[in-house]
Scaffold this motif. Structure first.
Motif, PDB file in Angstrom:
ATOM      1  N   THR A   1       0.833  -1.199   0.000  1.00 33.73           N
ATOM      2  CA  THR A   1       0.000   0.000   0.000  1.00 33.73           C
ATOM      3  C   THR A   1       0.869   1.251   0.000  1.00 33.73           C
ATOM      4  OG1 THR A   1      -1.866  -1.117   1.082  1.00 33.73           O
ATOM      5  CG2 THR A   1      -1.740   1.279   1.308  1.00 33.73           C
ATOM      6  N   ASP A   2       1.879   1.271   0.858  1.00 32.86           N
ATOM      7  CA  ASP A   2       2.756   2.437   0.932  1.00 32.86           C
ATOM      8  C   ASP A   2       3.580   2.587  -0.347  1.00 32.86           C
ATOM      9  OD1 ASP A   2       1.736   2.909   3.412  1.00 32.86           O
ATOM     10  OD2 ASP A   2       3.577   2.540   4.522  1.00 32.86           O
ATOM     11  N   ALA A   3       4.004   1.474  -0.954  1.00 30.12           N
ATOM     12  CA  ALA A   3       4.789   1.542  -2.187  1.00 30.12           C
ATOM     13  C   ALA A   3       3.968   2.133  -3.333  1.00 30.12           C
ATOM     14  CB  ALA A   3       5.297   0.151  -2.564  1.00 30.12           C
ATOM     15  N   VAL A   4       2.711   1.746  -3.426  1.00 26.47           N
ATOM     16  CA  VAL A   4       1.853   2.274  -4.495  1.00 26.47           C
ATOM     17  C   VAL A   4       1.583   3.759  -4.270  1.00 26.47           C
ATOM     18  CG1 VAL A   4      -0.460   2.119  -5.516  1.00 26.47           C
ATOM     19  CG2 VAL A   4       0.851   0.043  -5.088  1.00 26.47           C
ATOM     20  N   LYS A   5       1.360   4.158  -3.030  1.00 31.29           N
ATOM     21  CA  LYS A   5       1.195   5.595  -2.744  1.00 31.29           C
ATOM     22  C   LYS A   5       2.460   6.370  -3.109  1.00 31.29           C
ATOM     23  CE  LYS A   5      -1.879   5.065   1.278  1.00 31.29           C
ATOM     24  NZ  LYS A   5      -1.922   5.228   2.756  1.00 31.29           N
ATOM     25  N   ARG A   6       3.604   5.809  -2.773  1.00 32.65           N
ATOM     26  CA  ARG A   6       4.873   6.489  -3.025  1.00 32.65           C
ATOM     27  C   ARG A   6       5.104   6.657  -4.526  1.00 32.65           C
ATOM     28  NH1 ARG A   6       9.668   7.178  -0.111  1.00 32.65           N
ATOM     29  NH2 ARG A   6       8.666   6.177   1.673  1.00 32.65           N
ATOM     30  N   SER A   7       4.750   5.650  -5.319  1.00 36.94           N
ATOM     31  CA  SER A   7       5.052   5.689  -6.749  1.00 36.94           C
ATOM     32  C   SER A   7       3.972   6.381  -7.581  1.00 36.94           C
ATOM     33  CB  SER A   7       5.275   4.266  -7.278  1.00 36.94           C
ATOM     34  OG  SER A   7       4.157   3.446  -6.987  1.00 36.94           O
ATOM     35  N   LEU A   8       2.713   6.250  -7.198  1.00 32.17           N
ATOM     36  CA  LEU A   8       1.626   6.842  -7.982  1.00 32.17           C
ATOM     37  C   LEU A   8       1.144   8.178  -7.431  1.00 32.17           C
ATOM     38  CD1 LEU A   8      -0.626   3.774  -8.935  1.00 32.17           C
ATOM     39  CD2 LEU A   8       1.471   4.612 -10.012  1.00 32.17           C
ATOM     40  N   GLY A   9       1.584   8.533  -6.252  1.00 34.11           N
ATOM     41  CA  GLY A   9       1.170   9.798  -5.675  1.00 34.11           C
ATOM     42  C   GLY A   9      -0.326   9.834  -5.380  1.00 34.11           C
ATOM     43  N   GLU A  10      -0.948  10.992  -5.580  1.00 31.88           N
ATOM     44  CA  GLU A  10      -2.377  11.127  -5.294  1.00 31.88           C
ATOM     45  C   GLU A  10      -3.231  10.240  -6.186  1.00 31.88           C
ATOM     46  OE1 GLU A  10      -4.175  12.655  -2.912  1.00 31.88           O
ATOM     47  OE2 GLU A  10      -2.186  12.801  -2.005  1.00 31.88           O
ATOM     48  N   HIS A  11      -2.703   9.871  -7.347  1.00 25.45           N
ATOM     49  CA  HIS A  11      -3.459   8.997  -8.261  1.00 25.45           C
ATOM     50  C   HIS A  11      -3.724   7.637  -7.627  1.00 25.45           C
ATOM     51  CE1 HIS A  11      -5.064   7.581 -12.028  1.00 25.45           C
ATOM     52  NE2 HIS A  11      -4.164   6.596 -12.099  1.00 25.45           N
ATOM     53  N   ALA A  12      -2.899   7.241  -6.672  1.00 29.76           N
ATOM     54  CA  ALA A  12      -3.088   5.946  -6.011  1.00 29.76           C
ATOM     55  C   ALA A  12      -4.474   5.834  -5.391  1.00 29.76           C
ATOM     56  CB  ALA A  12      -2.016   5.743  -4.942  1.00 29.76           C
ATOM     57  N   ARG A  13      -5.035   6.939  -4.956  1.00 26.99           N
ATOM     58  CA  ARG A  13      -6.349   6.900  -4.309  1.00 26.99           C
ATOM     59  C   ARG A  13      -7.493   6.856  -5.318  1.00 26.99           C
ATOM     60  NH1 ARG A  13      -5.636   7.308   0.939  1.00 26.99           N
ATOM     61  NH2 ARG A  13      -3.724   8.288   1.733  1.00 26.99           N
ATOM     62  N   ARG A  14      -7.177   7.056  -6.591  1.00 25.18           N
ATOM     63  CA  ARG A  14      -8.227   7.061  -7.618  1.00 25.18           C
ATOM     64  C   ARG A  14      -8.251   5.783  -8.448  1.00 25.18           C
ATOM     65  NH1 ARG A  14      -6.065  12.388  -7.952  1.00 25.18           N
ATOM     66  NH2 ARG A  14      -4.788  11.836  -9.763  1.00 25.18           N
ATOM     67  N   VAL A  15      -7.252   4.925  -8.288  1.00 24.28           N
ATOM     68  CA  VAL A  15      -7.138   3.752  -9.160  1.00 24.28           C
ATOM     69  C   VAL A  15      -7.508   2.490  -8.383  1.00 24.28           C
ATOM     70  CG1 VAL A  15      -4.673   3.447  -8.650  1.00 24.28           C
ATOM     71  CG2 VAL A  15      -5.604   2.543 -10.767  1.00 24.28           C
TER      72      VAL A  15
END
Length: 418
Positions: free
Chosen positions: A321-335
């Motif tokens: 979860t933290d890795a995806v947030k780190r790499s996708l930024g705010e977009h992580a919450r939309r995908v």
């Protein structure tokens, strides 16, 4: 002109359904294939559940000699290869065998046969000096992980680059990534790529029992695999295989092949940290994701779906979860980000290729499979995991990630190409 690798065929042998259609039906229905172990007597084990494949090799075209020679995981691969080649509609016609490659992954190889044969030669472990006369004639093949790629190469007549990838639980992703690189580097025009595993055997289950990595929800096996859920208690062992046919893009289009997607980017990194442990912040997985997107020439905001590793351990789910947030930024919450291990278990080296097959099918159908059994989210896992029910969503760019013991972190990006 830059050479590109595209997927023109897939074949799947998975718990709950053999063949891509049955596999996809299970996933989109949100059904689970996890159950009590039947392949051996699990009495006395901490974890007595798994996602098994109901598999009759003769019913799927394997003859007596193949069954005798091939361990269970190689049989899975042979059936998946046949489906993938048929789905790809004769990709080898007119291609010189020197331009046909194979890239297959496995984490634990012929565990099933080695366990069974050692039991036979040692009278269940009672004898230190074993009786070699009790062994099967093909036992030496079980010792070598390269047997998998060799058998697949023989099946397809490949005389080009043939490799075996064994990078733990990222083997299936890595095998496909390296296959794409072989095409990009002009080493091959067609590569049969994927992974296979059959680890539901006493020795393998004992290994994961010892470190308490597997779920002990033995009274409720259908709900035992619970990625991202507050009440999860480990992963559920699985088995199976998936194979993708990769072709050089322009050649595939010239022959009129159905191009299902492009293998647009691949990267893997190690964490040099711990054999089984993960740093919470997920820097290495995040770097693999960013590198794969860079190679695909895609910004993070292009990602339409993330196929998670999602093993169902607290450590992995929070790290990822933290890795995806780190790499996708705010977009992580939309995908949307889902784990199919909730339905088909964790088949170690094979799961990466099985997950890539699911990604291809998600792109084909415009449906994202759910994360089954996610009823009470872990408050520290706060992304959109598509709980319980599949979702209609067009996916033009898909990211699949994997994490393996030994510190392996891998990412593959699939897209529709030009």
């Amino acid at each position: 002109m830059k050479r590109e690798a595209v997927v023109t065929g897939i074949g799947v042998v998975a718990p709950g359904g053999i063949g891509a259609a049955a596999f996809w039906d299970l996933l989109t229905a949100g059904r689970t294939a996890t159950r009590g172990i039947t392949l051996f007597d699990p009495a006395g084990y901490r974890s007595r559940i798994a996602a098994e494949v109901d598999f009759d090799p003769a019913a799927h075209g394997l003859d007596d000699h193949q069954v005798a020679r091939m361990d269970r995981y190689v049989q899975f691969a042979a059936v998946a290869v046949a489906e993938a080649l048929a789905d790809s509609a004769a990709p080898l016609a007119g291609v010189a065998p020197w331009r046909v490659g194979v890239s297959m992954g496995t984490a634990v190889g012929a565990t099933t046969r080695l366990d069974r044969e050692y039991t036979a030669v040692s009278r269940g472990g009672a004898d230190w000096v074993v009786d070699p006369a009790r062994t099967a004639p093909h036992l030496n093949l079980a010792l070598m992980p390269s047997t998998l790629s060799g058998e697949v190469a023989d099946l397809v007549g490949a005389r080009g680059p043939v490799r075996t990838v064994s990078t733990g639980c990222t083997s299936g992703l890595d095998a496909v990534g390296y296959a794409a690189q072989a095409i990009e580097d002009d080493l091959a025009d067609v590569v049969v790529a994927g992974a296979a595993e059959s680890p539901i055997a006493p020795i393998a289950m004992a290994c994961f029992d010892a470190i308490k990595a597997t779920s002990n929800s033995n009274d409720d096996p259908a709900r035992a695999s619970r990625p991202f859920d507050r009440d999860r208690n480990g992963f559920v062992m699985g088995e199976g295989a998936a194979v993708l046919v990769l072709e050089e893009a322009s050649a595939a289009r010239r022959r009129g092949a159905r191009v299902r997607c492009r293998v647009a980017g691949f990267a893997n990194h190690g964490n040099a940290f711990h054999m089984t442990g993960l740093r919470r912040e997920g820097v290495e997985m995040a770097r693999a994701i960013t590198t794969a997107l860079d190679r695909a020439r895609r910004p993070a905001t292009d990602v339409d779906y993330v196929n998670a590793h999602g093993s169902g351990t607290v450590q992995n789910d929070r790290h990822e979860t933290d890795a995806v947030k780190r790499s996708l930024g705010e977009h992580a919450r939309r995908v949307p980000m889902t784990s199919i291990k909730s339905m088909v278990g964790h088949s170690l080296g094979a799961i990466g290729s099985i997950e890539l097959a699911a990604c291809v099918l998600a792109m084909d159908t415009g449906v994202v499979p759910p994360t089954a059994n996610l009823s009470t989210p872990d408050p520290e896992c706060d992304l959109d995991y598509v709980p319980m029910t599949a979702r209609e969503r067009r996916t033009d760019v898909v990211l699949s990630v994997g994490s393996g013991f030994g510190g392996f972190q891998s990412a593959v990006v699939l897209d529709r190409g030009e």
